[in-house]
Design a protein around this motif. Structure first.
Motif, short mmCIF file in Angstrom:
data_model
loop_
_atom_site.label_atom_id
_atom_site.label_comp_id
_atom_site.label_asym_id
_atom_site.label_seq_id
_atom_site.Cartn_x
_atom_site.Cartn_y
_atom_site.Cartn_z
N PHE A 1 87.75 59.35 -67.52
CA PHE A 1 89.19 59.34 -67.29
C PHE A 1 90.00 59.47 -68.57
O PHE A 1 91.08 60.06 -68.58
CB PHE A 1 89.60 58.10 -66.49
CG PHE A 1 89.20 58.20 -65.05
CD1 PHE A 1 89.64 59.23 -64.26
CD2 PHE A 1 88.37 57.25 -64.48
CE1 PHE A 1 89.28 59.34 -62.93
CE2 PHE A 1 88.00 57.33 -63.16
CZ PHE A 1 88.46 58.38 -62.38
N SER A 2 89.48 58.94 -69.68
CA SER A 2 90.21 59.13 -70.94
C SER A 2 90.14 60.59 -71.40
O SER A 2 91.11 61.12 -71.95
CB SER A 2 89.67 58.20 -72.03
OG SER A 2 88.34 58.53 -72.36
N GLY A 3 89.01 61.25 -71.17
CA GLY A 3 88.91 62.67 -71.49
C GLY A 3 89.84 63.52 -70.65
O GLY A 3 90.50 64.43 -71.15
N ALA B 1 80.78 63.47 -72.15
CA ALA B 1 80.04 62.22 -72.32
C ALA B 1 80.22 61.31 -71.11
O ALA B 1 79.27 60.67 -70.65
CB ALA B 1 80.49 61.51 -73.60
N GLY B 2 81.43 61.25 -70.58
CA GLY B 2 81.69 60.45 -69.40
C GLY B 2 80.93 60.94 -68.19
O GLY B 2 80.40 60.14 -67.41
N ALA B 3 80.87 62.25 -68.02
CA ALA B 3 80.13 62.80 -66.89
C ALA B 3 78.64 62.49 -67.00
O ALA B 3 78.00 62.12 -66.01
CB ALA B 3 80.37 64.30 -66.80
N ILE B 4 78.09 62.62 -68.20
CA ILE B 4 76.67 62.32 -68.40
C ILE B 4 76.39 60.84 -68.15
O ILE B 4 75.42 60.48 -67.48
CB ILE B 4 76.24 62.74 -69.82
CG1 ILE B 4 76.24 64.26 -69.94
CG2 ILE B 4 74.85 62.18 -70.16
CD1 ILE B 4 76.06 64.77 -71.35
N LEU B 5 77.25 59.97 -68.67
CA LEU B 5 77.06 58.54 -68.45
C LEU B 5 77.20 58.16 -66.97
O LEU B 5 76.48 57.29 -66.48
CB LEU B 5 78.04 57.73 -69.29
CG LEU B 5 77.74 57.67 -70.79
CD1 LEU B 5 78.89 57.02 -71.53
CD2 LEU B 5 76.46 56.92 -71.04
N LEU B 6 78.13 58.80 -66.29
CA LEU B 6 78.27 58.54 -64.85
C LEU B 6 77.03 58.94 -64.07
O LEU B 6 76.57 58.21 -63.19
CB LEU B 6 79.48 59.29 -64.29
CG LEU B 6 80.80 58.56 -64.36
CD1 LEU B 6 81.93 59.49 -63.94
CD2 LEU B 6 80.79 57.33 -63.50
N VAL B 7 76.46 60.08 -64.39
CA VAL B 7 75.25 60.53 -63.71
C VAL B 7 74.10 59.57 -63.99
O VAL B 7 73.38 59.17 -63.07
CB VAL B 7 74.88 61.97 -64.12
CG1 VAL B 7 73.49 62.35 -63.66
CG2 VAL B 7 75.90 62.95 -63.57
N ALA C 1 84.79 63.66 -74.77
CA ALA C 1 84.86 62.45 -73.96
C ALA C 1 84.59 62.76 -72.49
O ALA C 1 83.92 61.98 -71.81
CB ALA C 1 86.22 61.78 -74.12
N LEU C 2 85.08 63.88 -72.01
CA LEU C 2 84.87 64.27 -70.62
C LEU C 2 83.39 64.53 -70.34
O LEU C 2 82.84 64.04 -69.34
CB LEU C 2 85.70 65.51 -70.29
CG LEU C 2 85.67 66.01 -68.87
CD1 LEU C 2 86.41 65.04 -67.97
CD2 LEU C 2 86.29 67.37 -68.79
#
Length: 63
Positions: free
Chosen positions: A46-48, A12-18, A9-10
């Motif tokens: 944040f969930s990750g 994936a979240g970083a990739i989506l944020l970028v 999740a962390l």
């Protein structure tokens, strides 16, 4: 297992944020709203972090 889900999740979240931030500022065209990427990225990021921070790994069995 929970730590693995947290790491996934962390990342994936970083990739989506970028992708979302690059789409908002116009240097990347994905065909989907960049705001959706940004919002989903924040949620996953944040969930990750919270999974890695607050939940202990319970893969071990106590006897």
């Amino acid at each position: 297992m929970i730590k693995l889900i947290g790491v996934i999740a962390l990342v994936a979240g970083a990739i989506l944020l970028v992708l979302g931030v690059l789409g908002i500022f116009g240097s990347l065209e994905t065909g989907i709203s960049p705001w959706a990427f940004t919002i989903l990225g924040l949620i996953f990021f944040f969930s990750g972090i919270s999974l890695l921070k607050h939940i202990k790994d319970t893969d071990t069995l106590d006897k």
